[in-house]
Scaffold this motif. Structure first.
Motif, PDB file in Angstrom:
ATOM      1  N   ARG A 182       0.840  -1.203   0.000  1.00 13.42           N
ATOM      2  CA  ARG A 182       0.000   0.000   0.000  1.00 13.42           C
ATOM      3  C   ARG A 182       0.875   1.254   0.000  1.00 13.42           C
ATOM      4  NH1 ARG A 182      -4.652   1.859   4.282  1.00 13.42           N
ATOM      5  NH2 ARG A 182      -4.913   3.900   3.350  1.00 13.42           N
ATOM      6  N   TRP A 183       1.930   1.247   0.828  1.00 13.44           N
ATOM      7  CA  TRP A 183       2.853   2.385   0.846  1.00 13.44           C
ATOM      8  C   TRP A 183       3.451   2.612  -0.537  1.00 13.44           C
ATOM      9  CZ3 TRP A 183       6.795   3.254   5.265  1.00 13.44           C
ATOM     10  CH2 TRP A 183       6.126   3.494   6.464  1.00 13.44           C
TER      11      TRP A 183
ATOM     12  N   GLU B 185       0.489   3.485  -3.298  1.00  9.65           N
ATOM     13  CA  GLU B 185      -0.479   4.563  -3.122  1.00  9.65           C
ATOM     14  C   GLU B 185      -0.002   5.666  -2.192  1.00  9.65           C
ATOM     15  OE1 GLU B 185      -4.127   2.818  -1.747  1.00  9.65           O
ATOM     16  OE2 GLU B 185      -3.857   1.071  -3.012  1.00  9.65           O
ATOM     17  N   ASP B 186      -0.163   5.417  -0.910  1.00  9.24           N
ATOM     18  CA  ASP B 186      -0.105   6.459   0.106  1.00  9.24           C
ATOM     19  C   ASP B 186       1.235   7.176   0.242  1.00  9.24           C
ATOM     20  OD1 ASP B 186      -2.704   5.763   0.626  1.00  9.24           O
ATOM     21  OD2 ASP B 186      -2.231   4.578   2.399  1.00  9.24           O
ATOM     22  N   TYR B 187       2.319   6.434   0.304  1.00 12.88           N
ATOM     23  CA  TYR B 187       3.602   7.030   0.661  1.00 12.88           C
ATOM     24  C   TYR B 187       4.710   6.665  -0.315  1.00 12.88           C
ATOM     25  CZ  TYR B 187       1.042   7.652   5.004  1.00 12.88           C
ATOM     26  OH  TYR B 187       0.104   7.990   5.933  1.00 12.88           O
ATOM     27  N   ARG B 188       4.393   6.537  -1.560  1.00 14.87           N
ATOM     28  CA  ARG B 188       5.397   6.116  -2.542  1.00 14.87           C
ATOM     29  C   ARG B 188       6.621   7.025  -2.526  1.00 14.87           C
ATOM     30  NH1 ARG B 188       5.993   2.829  -6.855  1.00 14.87           N
ATOM     31  NH2 ARG B 188       7.363   3.541  -8.505  1.00 14.87           N
TER      32      ARG B 188
ATOM     33  N   HIS C  79       7.705   9.109  -0.184  1.00 12.58           N
ATOM     34  CA  HIS C  79       8.428   9.007   1.084  1.00 12.58           C
ATOM     35  C   HIS C  79       9.194   7.686   1.180  1.00 12.58           C
ATOM     36  CE1 HIS C  79       6.576  12.624   2.525  1.00 12.58           C
ATOM     37  NE2 HIS C  79       5.367  12.120   2.402  1.00 12.58           N
ATOM     38  N   THR C  80       8.595   6.622   0.678  1.00 13.12           N
ATOM     39  CA  THR C  80       9.247   5.317   0.713  1.00 13.12           C
ATOM     40  C   THR C  80      10.492   5.326  -0.166  1.00 13.12           C
ATOM     41  OG1 THR C  80       7.086   4.292   1.068  1.00 13.12           O
ATOM     42  CG2 THR C  80       8.883   2.839   0.427  1.00 13.12           C
TER      43      THR C  80
END
Length: 103
Positions: free
Chosen positions: A12-13, A16-19, A21-22
């Protein structure tokens, strides 16, 4: 800094949500990102030089942000041992795109 996430959370990171930042985390010299594919509910474990904290998932499965914290040497050793267990059962993520293609 080391971060171990369950596969579905990392997916999910990454998708979607935190690509963004990851991707920044993966490029840091002093950080590593790992995925534990067989760990559905990994506790939050903080194992630092001078304290240890752990937060477990309640039976209902909703994370409630309640931590147990200790500064005792025995607790620090236990926190490190618990982290090492999950790290041993995890694999390092080198890139988001390669992780998504194999997930």
């Amino acid at each position: 800094m080391s971060l171990i996430l369950p596969g579905p959370i990392l997916k999910r990171w990454a998708e979607e949500d935190y690509r963004e930042h990851t991707m920044k985390l993966l490029n840091m010299e002093n950080a590593k990102l790992m995925v534990c594919k067989d760990c559905e509910k990994i506790p939050t474990i903080i194992a630092a030089d001078n304290f240890m904290g752990v937060a477990l998932f309640p039976k209902e499965g909703t994370f409630d942000r309640k931590f147990v914290i200790s500064f005792e040497p025995g607790a620090l050793a236990w926190g490190k041992e618990l982290y090492d267990y999950y790290e041993k059962n995890s694999e390092r993520v080198e890139s988001i795109d390669s992780y998504i293609s194999t997930a």
